[in-house]
Scaffold this active site. Structure first.
Site, short mmCIF file in Angstrom:
data_model
loop_
_atom_site.label_atom_id
_atom_site.label_comp_id
_atom_site.label_asym_id
_atom_site.label_seq_id
_atom_site.Cartn_x
_atom_site.Cartn_y
_atom_site.Cartn_z
N CYS A 81 0.73 -1.15 0.03
CA CYS A 81 -0.02 0.00 0.13
C CYS A 81 0.92 1.11 -0.13
O CYS A 81 1.10 2.08 1.19
CB CYS A 81 -0.83 -0.01 1.22
SG CYS A 81 -2.10 -1.34 1.25
N GLN A 289 -10.59 -11.91 -10.53
CA GLN A 289 -10.29 -10.52 -10.14
C GLN A 289 -10.25 -10.35 -8.50
O GLN A 289 -10.89 -10.88 -7.89
CB GLN A 289 -11.64 -9.39 -10.40
CG GLN A 289 -11.56 -9.36 -11.92
CD GLN A 289 -10.36 -8.45 -12.61
OE1 GLN A 289 -9.63 -7.71 -12.02
NE2 GLN A 289 -10.22 -8.29 -13.73
N CYS A 415 -5.39 -3.05 -16.71
CA CYS A 415 -5.04 -2.82 -15.17
C CYS A 415 -3.59 -1.86 -15.39
O CYS A 415 -2.94 -1.70 -14.38
CB CYS A 415 -4.81 -4.14 -14.46
SG CYS A 415 -3.65 -5.13 -15.42
N1 SAH Z 1 -11.41 -10.97 -18.05
C1 SAH Z 1 -10.56 -11.80 -16.79
C2 SAH Z 1 -9.37 -12.07 -16.78
C3 SAH Z 1 -8.28 -10.69 -16.87
S1 SAH Z 1 -6.84 -11.03 -16.30
C4 SAH Z 1 -11.32 -11.58 -15.51
O1 SAH Z 1 -12.16 -10.31 -15.33
O2 SAH Z 1 -11.13 -12.19 -14.59
C5 SAH Z 1 -5.91 -11.30 -17.70
C6 SAH Z 1 -5.92 -12.89 -18.20
O3 SAH Z 1 -5.10 -13.19 -19.32
C7 SAH Z 1 -5.25 -13.98 -17.06
O4 SAH Z 1 -6.37 -14.92 -16.78
C8 SAH Z 1 -4.19 -14.45 -17.88
O5 SAH Z 1 -4.02 -15.76 -17.63
C9 SAH Z 1 -4.63 -14.26 -19.34
N2 SAH Z 1 -3.31 -14.13 -20.35
C10 SAH Z 1 -2.00 -13.92 -20.19
N3 SAH Z 1 -1.47 -13.94 -21.20
C11 SAH Z 1 -2.20 -14.31 -22.17
C12 SAH Z 1 -2.35 -14.49 -23.63
N4 SAH Z 1 -1.05 -14.24 -24.29
N5 SAH Z 1 -3.18 -14.86 -24.28
C13 SAH Z 1 -4.31 -15.22 -23.67
N6 SAH Z 1 -4.57 -15.15 -22.13
C14 SAH Z 1 -3.70 -14.72 -21.67
#
Ligand code: SAH
Length: 460
Positions: A81, A289, A415
């Protein structure tokens, strides 16, 4: 002339994206950790570069009206934090400016402050910007006196600060961590030592489904099994809510927390949570999340920007366990999800079934490989594409294919405002303009911020 070790009296007039105060001496910027905008401070210069320098905060001479006393006793040392000494109102302002500045500077969007709506914080309607996290990852180690320590890494280091009562985490974590420490003491289970790559327990990872009350406890171990695992289970089931206990095997010399294999010791392989009426099962290695209250706000915003009327084909790229896909499925014709982690796709498919949703298809693989393959081999198109990539943003191959798929709208959930701005610039050069966006404070008291934006196709 400023020199190293110069003692100065400066006023903080700005802050970096990482939350350090910036004060200028004859136009020369000095970065001061733990100083906030509006502070007058005494500092000692610690490092000088050609165009900027660093200084240590010796004393606050006159505190900024935005300065507050941190709630957590280890907030200064912990790397988590870094904004606790800034009032929540000022934190929200800081984050809004961070998004707008990135869009201007990196994205070339001059009128970003008109496009980005007010940040949605956790300061309204009984919302609480504390104890909001549903996932904790406590490193485990030993101190010099050989006592087991668990807590958080000190800023930019691998030294463990022994503290489990983190104020942004769920209060149940304290009982879990203390139970595991007592178990390790009683059965002489050694914590992992990074230097010698010996010992067993590396991390304690917990996940708490706040809407169902279910808790998953996962011990990351540097071995292929855990001695006295029955005794551990017996101790942990005493903590209210524990529905799944597992070990994750990670025998590599790595900073990565989780290894590839997870073994369930007790209960289910997953826990179940719900967001906005949709139920989600979550396994240890799946992304979910971390702030469930703000996740619903974020997804509602994504749904609004997707503007679905029931006929659309939607792609949810970087879909994790299918959270956004299933959130949108009720309003779309079909939703296709793409995600790299196989367990997350297992969860996504199970989650569609769990919610009796029949119009989704999920693909395991890299977005930059699955999208071009599906486009070239099957000629897939999309009316709306949602992307929610990790911090590094979208791969260029993925972006190129998204443009070829020619959706009317792209909803970008991000993010990291810097990579968001970079990708918006590329999409802008390739026919998609930024219509509107909003920042959502998913991570109070840290410098991180989530943003969701709508881009629309220009040529129609
Ligand atoms: N939309 C989801 C996850 C978002 S986080 C939610 O809101 O919960 C981003 C996600 O991308 C993670 O699950 C991670 O495993 C995946 N990721 C990372 N690199 C990637 C890639 N090259 N291709 C596909 N997915 C990927």
């Amino acid at each position: 002339m400023i020199k190293k070790n110069s003692k100065l009296d400066i006023t903080i007039t700005d802050m970096t994206n990482e939350g350090e105060g910036i004060g200028k001496v004859d136009g020369f910027p000095l970065f001061v950790k733990d100083a906030v905008i509006g502070d007058r401070v005494k500092v000692t210069v610690t490092k000088l570069k050609k165009n900027y320098g660093y200084a240590h905060l010796d004393k606050v001479i006159k505190a900024s009206p935005d300065r507050v006393e941190p709630v957590c006793p280890v907030s200064k040392r912990c790397g988590g934090c870094t904004l606790q000494h800034l009032s929540y109102d000022a934190q929200l302002k800081f984050k809004y400016n961070k998004v707008v500045n990135c869009l201007k500077r990196i994205g070339g969007i001059e009128d970003a402050s008109n496009k980005i709506k007010d940040i949605i914080g956790m300061d309204k309607d009984g919302c609480n910007p504390w104890n909001y996290r549903n996932k904790a990852q406590f490193p485990v180690g030993c101190d010099k006196a050989n006592n087991i320590v668990t807590g958080f890494y000190a800023m930019r280091s691998h030294e463990i600060i022994d503290y489990s009562d983190c104020k942004i985490q769920h209060p149940s974590n304290v009982a879990i961590v203390e139970t595991i420490k007592a178990f390790m003491d009683e059965y002489a289970i050694p914590p992992y030592d990074e230097g010698s790559h010996t010992g067993i327990i590396r991390h304690i990872v917990t996940r708490i489904a706040v809407n169902s009350g279910e808790i998953m406890v996962c011990l990351v171990v540097n071995s292929d099994s855990l001695p006295y695992d029955d005794e551990l289970v017996e101790a942990l089931v005493g903590v209210e809510g524990v529905a799944s206990i597992c070990i994750n095997i990670n025998q590599d010399k790595t900073n990565r927390i989780l290894g590839d294999k997870t073994v369930t010791l007790y209960g289910k392989d997953y826990i179940i949570d719900s967001i906005g009426g949709v139920n989600y099962r979550i396994q240890a290695r799946s992304f979910y999340q971390v702030n469930p209250v703000q996740t619903e706000v974020l997804y509602e915003q994504a749904l609004k920007y997707a503007a679905l009327d029931g006929d659309e084909v939607v792609w949810d790229v970087y879909c994790g366990i299918g959270t956004i896909s299933l959130f949108l499925a009720g309003k779309a014709k079909h939703v296709y999800g793409v995600e790299i982690v196989p367990e997350a796709i297992e969860d996504a498919i199970a989650n569609a079934k769990l919610n009796d949703i029949k119009n989704t298809i999920f693909y395991v693989g890299k977005a930059e490989e699955v999208l071009p393959r599906e486009y070239e081999e099957r000629g897939v198109s999309a009316d709306v594409i949602v992307v929610d990539p990790p911090r590094k943003g979208c791969d260029i191959k993925a972006l190129e294919t998204i443009v070829k798929m020619n959706p009317a709208r792209v909803v970008y959930v991000s993010c990291d405002p810097a990579t968001l701005a970079r990708d918006i610039k590329w999409l802008g050069d390739n026919g998609y303009v930024l219509k509107e966006g909003v920042a959502v404070d998913m991570f109070p008291h840290t410098t991180h911020v989530e943003t969701v934006v709508l881009l629309t196709r220009q040529n129609t």
